[in-house]
Structures are given as structure tokens and as C-alpha cells.
Enzyme design. Structure first.
Site, PDB file in Angstrom:
ATOM      1  N   ASP A 125      10.827   8.515  -6.745  1.00 21.66           N
ATOM      2  CA  ASP A 125       9.918   7.437  -6.349  1.00 21.66           C
ATOM      3  C   ASP A 125      10.653   6.380  -5.535  1.00 21.66           C
ATOM      4  O   ASP A 125      11.314   5.496  -6.085  1.00 21.66           O
ATOM      5  CB  ASP A 125       9.300   6.813  -7.597  1.00 21.66           C
ATOM      6  CG  ASP A 125       8.258   5.761  -7.269  1.00 21.66           C
ATOM      7  OD1 ASP A 125       7.969   5.543  -6.074  1.00 21.66           O
ATOM      8  OD2 ASP A 125       7.712   5.156  -8.210  1.00 21.66           O
ATOM      9  N   ASP A 151       6.783   4.539  -0.081  1.00 17.56           N
ATOM     10  CA  ASP A 151       6.496   4.893  -1.467  1.00 17.56           C
ATOM     11  C   ASP A 151       6.201   6.378  -1.604  1.00 17.56           C
ATOM     12  O   ASP A 151       5.102   6.837  -1.279  1.00 17.56           O
ATOM     13  CB  ASP A 151       5.303   4.069  -1.965  1.00 17.56           C
ATOM     14  CG  ASP A 151       4.952   4.362  -3.410  1.00 17.56           C
ATOM     15  OD1 ASP A 151       5.824   4.865  -4.146  1.00 17.56           O
ATOM     16  OD2 ASP A 151       3.805   4.082  -3.812  1.00 17.56           O
TER      17      ASP A 151
END
Length: 395
Positions: A281, A81
Site C-alpha cells: 500500500d 495509492d
């Protein structure tokens, strides 16, 4: 959106005003080898660690790496992440929302991080962090764009790492021991043990390794459109040429990799949508546009496919409507289209405004496939280059 039996062939991308360059604490476990007086930009050990990646955009919806933690080490599968900085694993403690793998729990052993630790201050970005006592434990709570969250305490432990220069290290790094996870979204969370936070903040594993002098503050990933790929921390395997770079935004998005402003193009022509605030992201399966960019894109697609029947997917279906191509980021069809097992072609575009992202635009995994994407925190720039992500570098 979906269309049966037909492949959509338009080209959609964002231009982020990139430049094309030909070349380009907790704890101090290794204090005997690493001098705290070392310069942040020179005299570093300067090597890289590479992790094979598993997963895909569809049907799994995530990419993950296996990381060892503890002494003796235990292996944990973590969702990678770049949209958040805190790493956490499911804690062996009573919980309301435990992650799936009950056989992959982390057992803390008198290694709680105190409230006064700098990493504890870093995760409480509000600036009003207060401690009842210097030795009190550091609690954390993180919330993600999909409104999922993790609640727990900070701990510190060994992370065995094998570097590309042949050395093996076991630095002590701070991370979260999560005992209450929430996932209110329509889809099930990944069956991983937690999240590997790689964002910009000081709490990220990358920032901690850099502060210990173990590697350069550079990380990247190469996600294969066929599944798998690799993640790297350090700059040893970054190509010396051929990379398109764009500056990182200096906005208040302090834990995100943000570039901008971006301009949306469709079929090689400007759409008139400019000034898009974008975030890279890897924790998001799909790409999200704000309502204006989303509506413009769908209008242009419908115009291109005049006479062809398009059907809006039901809310909550996995590949709903993702989109895009960014920064001179010209992508192949598989980077914004999902072909289901039944032959439906789904546009990988989601309306971010509808899910609470406001005016933000998120570049998710579907748009990051088959490229080496580099986040250079030292030079404050983000780069990418087309790459065969199936070939994991030898290390």
C-alpha cells in the site's frame, strides 16, 4: 518507539515465498484507433507513461504525482495509492471537508457518469447496486484504512498522457469528484488535491487504460529514501532480469495488491510467525503488523538492545512504531528507521490491530523505498528489485 543517539542495526524482513526469475467505462474516446475486438494480451499499443514523484516518508508522510485532467488541462497533485482503486480530486462544490489546495479544484461540466456505467458498478462491490433511473448520477463513497474517507460523484474527462513511444494521448477516464472528505486520524492529511487510485479494481486508472487497449496492465513505482522517485503505468521500463516475484493472492481483497502467506524473519532467523496476510500500500506512510507479529518484533528488539533505554512514543506522534522487512525483502536501516531532526531514532512499526486492521499486515512506503516495485496484473504477480530511484527514466 524511540532511542536517542543510537542506531538500531538489526535486520528484519518477511519471506513471501517469492521466485527469482532471470527474465522475465466508461467511454471510449479513442474508439476510432482502438478496436474493441483486440485481444487482452496481444496487439496492444503497449507503451508506458512515467510520472516523476515528489514527497518522502518523513517528515511529509506521502508521495505524490502531478496529473493533468480536462481540456484545456489543469494540473492536480495526487497522493499515489496502490491500496485503493478509485481516483478522486476535490470538486468545486460545497463541501464539509475540503482538501487543502483551494486553488486546485475540479470543475465538472456536464460530464457526470450515469449510474448504469460499468465503473459505477465496480465501485459498489456489495453487489446490490441499484439505480433509480438509467441516467441518474453515480455517487461514491470510499473509506481508507486510517478511517479517512471521500464522498462525491463520478465524472469522466480527458487525461493527457505522454507515452514512452513518443505518442501523446488524451483518453477519457472515469474518476471521483469529491465534495466531502473526512480525516479523523491524529495527523493532517496530505496537502494534495486528491488521490490517484492504482489498486486492482476495475475503477482504477490502470484498469481503464488497459481496457482501452492503451497499455499493458502493469504498473510500478520507485520511491527514493531521499525523497522523490517515479511512477510508471505499463511495462516498457521493467527490467528483463534480476526481479524477485511472488504470486498475487487470489483472496477476496479485490482492490488490493496482496501477497501471501508471508513469514517474519528477524536477524536472518525465523520468528515462528507465519501465514501473514500482507498488502502492498503506497498510500500508507508506515508499515503495520498484526498484534502477534508486532509484539514478537518488539520483544526481539528489546532483547537485542538489552541495557539500552527504549521509550514508547506518544500515541499520535508521526513516526511511532513502524517495522519490517518483507519477502526476501531485505532492507537497509533507513527502510524501517526514521531519524528525526532532534536525532531520535524511531522504529517504523505500527500495531495494525490497534487501529482496526485486524489480522492484516500493510507494507507501506517506508518498506518500499529504494526498490522498483512492479504490480503485474496480467501475470498476477508482484515483483521488486533494488534500484536507484533518484534516476527518473527518460521519456
Amino acid at each position: 518507539m524511540e532511542e536517542k543517539g543510537k542506531s538500531i542495526t538489526f535486520l528484519l524482513f518477511l519471506v513471501m515465498f517469492s521466485t527469482f526469475q532471470g527474465c522475465i467505462s466508461a467511454a471510449s474516446q479513442l474508439s476510432s484507433i482502438i478496436k474493441t475486438t483486440r485481444s487482452k494480451t496481444s496487439n496492444r499499443i503497449g507503451s508506458t507513461t512515467v510520472f516523476p514523484v515528489t514527497g518522502n516518508v518523513y517528515p511529509l508522510g506521502y508521495y505524490s504525482v502531478s496529473l493533468q485532467i480536462g481540456n484545456p488541462p489543469k494540473t492536480f497533485d495526487l497522493d499515489i495509492d496502490t491500496g485503493g482503486d478509485l481516483t478522486w480530486v476535490q470538486c468545486d462544490a460545497p463541501c464539509k471537508g475540503c482538501t487543502m489546495p483551494r486553488n486546485a479544484l475540479y470543475n465538472p461540466k456536464n460530464n457526470l457518469v450515469p449510474c448504469k456505467d460499468p465503473v459505477c458498478y465496480a465501485i459498489h462491490s456489495s453487489g446490490n447496486h441499484q439505480c433509480d433511473s438509467p441516467t441518474a448520477q453515480c455517487d461514491y463513497e470510499v473509506e481508507y484504512a486510517d478511517h479517512g474517507s471521500s464522498l462525491g460523484v463520478l465524472v469522466i474527462d480527458h487525461f493527457p498522457l505522454r507515452l514512452t513511444n513518443g505518442s501523446v494521448l488524451g483518453p477519457s477516464l472515469t474518476f471521483g469528484c469529491g465534495y466531502d472528505q473526512s480525516n479523523p486520524g491524529p495527523n493532517q492529511p496530505p496537502p494534495t488535491a486528491g488521490v490517484l487510485g492504482l489498486g486492482v479494481g476495475k475503477a482504477s486508472i490502470m484498469s481503464q487504460l488497459y481496457s482501452l487497449g492503451l497499455t499493458r496492465n502493469v504498473l510500478g513505482h520507485c520511491l527514493s529514501g531521499r525523497g522523490g522517485g517515479y511512477l510508471f503505468l505499463g511495462d516498457d521500463i521493467v527490467p528483463s532480469s534480476g526481479i524477485a516475484w511472488t504470486p498475487m493472492s487470489s483472496s477476496s481483497l479485490d482492490t488490493h495488491y496482496s501477497s501471501g502467506p508471508a513469514e517474519l524473519f528477524y536477524g536472518g532467523k525465523t520468528t515462528g510467525i507465519k501465514g501473514l496476510q500482507t498488502i502492498f500500500d503506497s498510500g500508507s506512510s508506515y508499515t503495520y503488523f498484526n498484534s502477534d507479529a508486532y509484539k514478537t518484533t518488539l520483544d526481539l528488539i528489546r532483547k537485542d538492545l538489552s541495557g539500552k533505554q527504549l521509550k514508547d512514543a506518544r500515541a499520535g506522534t508521526s513516526p511511532t512504531n513502524l517495522l519490517e522487512r518483507h519477502e526476501t525483502f531485505q532492507n537497509h536501516k533507513r527502510s524501517y528507521l526514521i531519524v528525526t531532526g532532534r536525532g531520535n531514532v524511531c522504529l517504523g512499526i505500527l500495531n495494525g490491530t490497534e487501529v482496526g486492521l485486524g489480522n492484516l499486515n500493510i507494507i507501506g512506503d517506508i518498506s518500499l523505498q529504494d526498490k522498483m516495485v512492479i504490480y503485474d496484473n496480467e501475470k498476477q504477480q508482484i515483483g521488486w528489485v533494488s534500484s536507484n530511484c533518484d534516476r527518473v527514466p527518460k521519456y
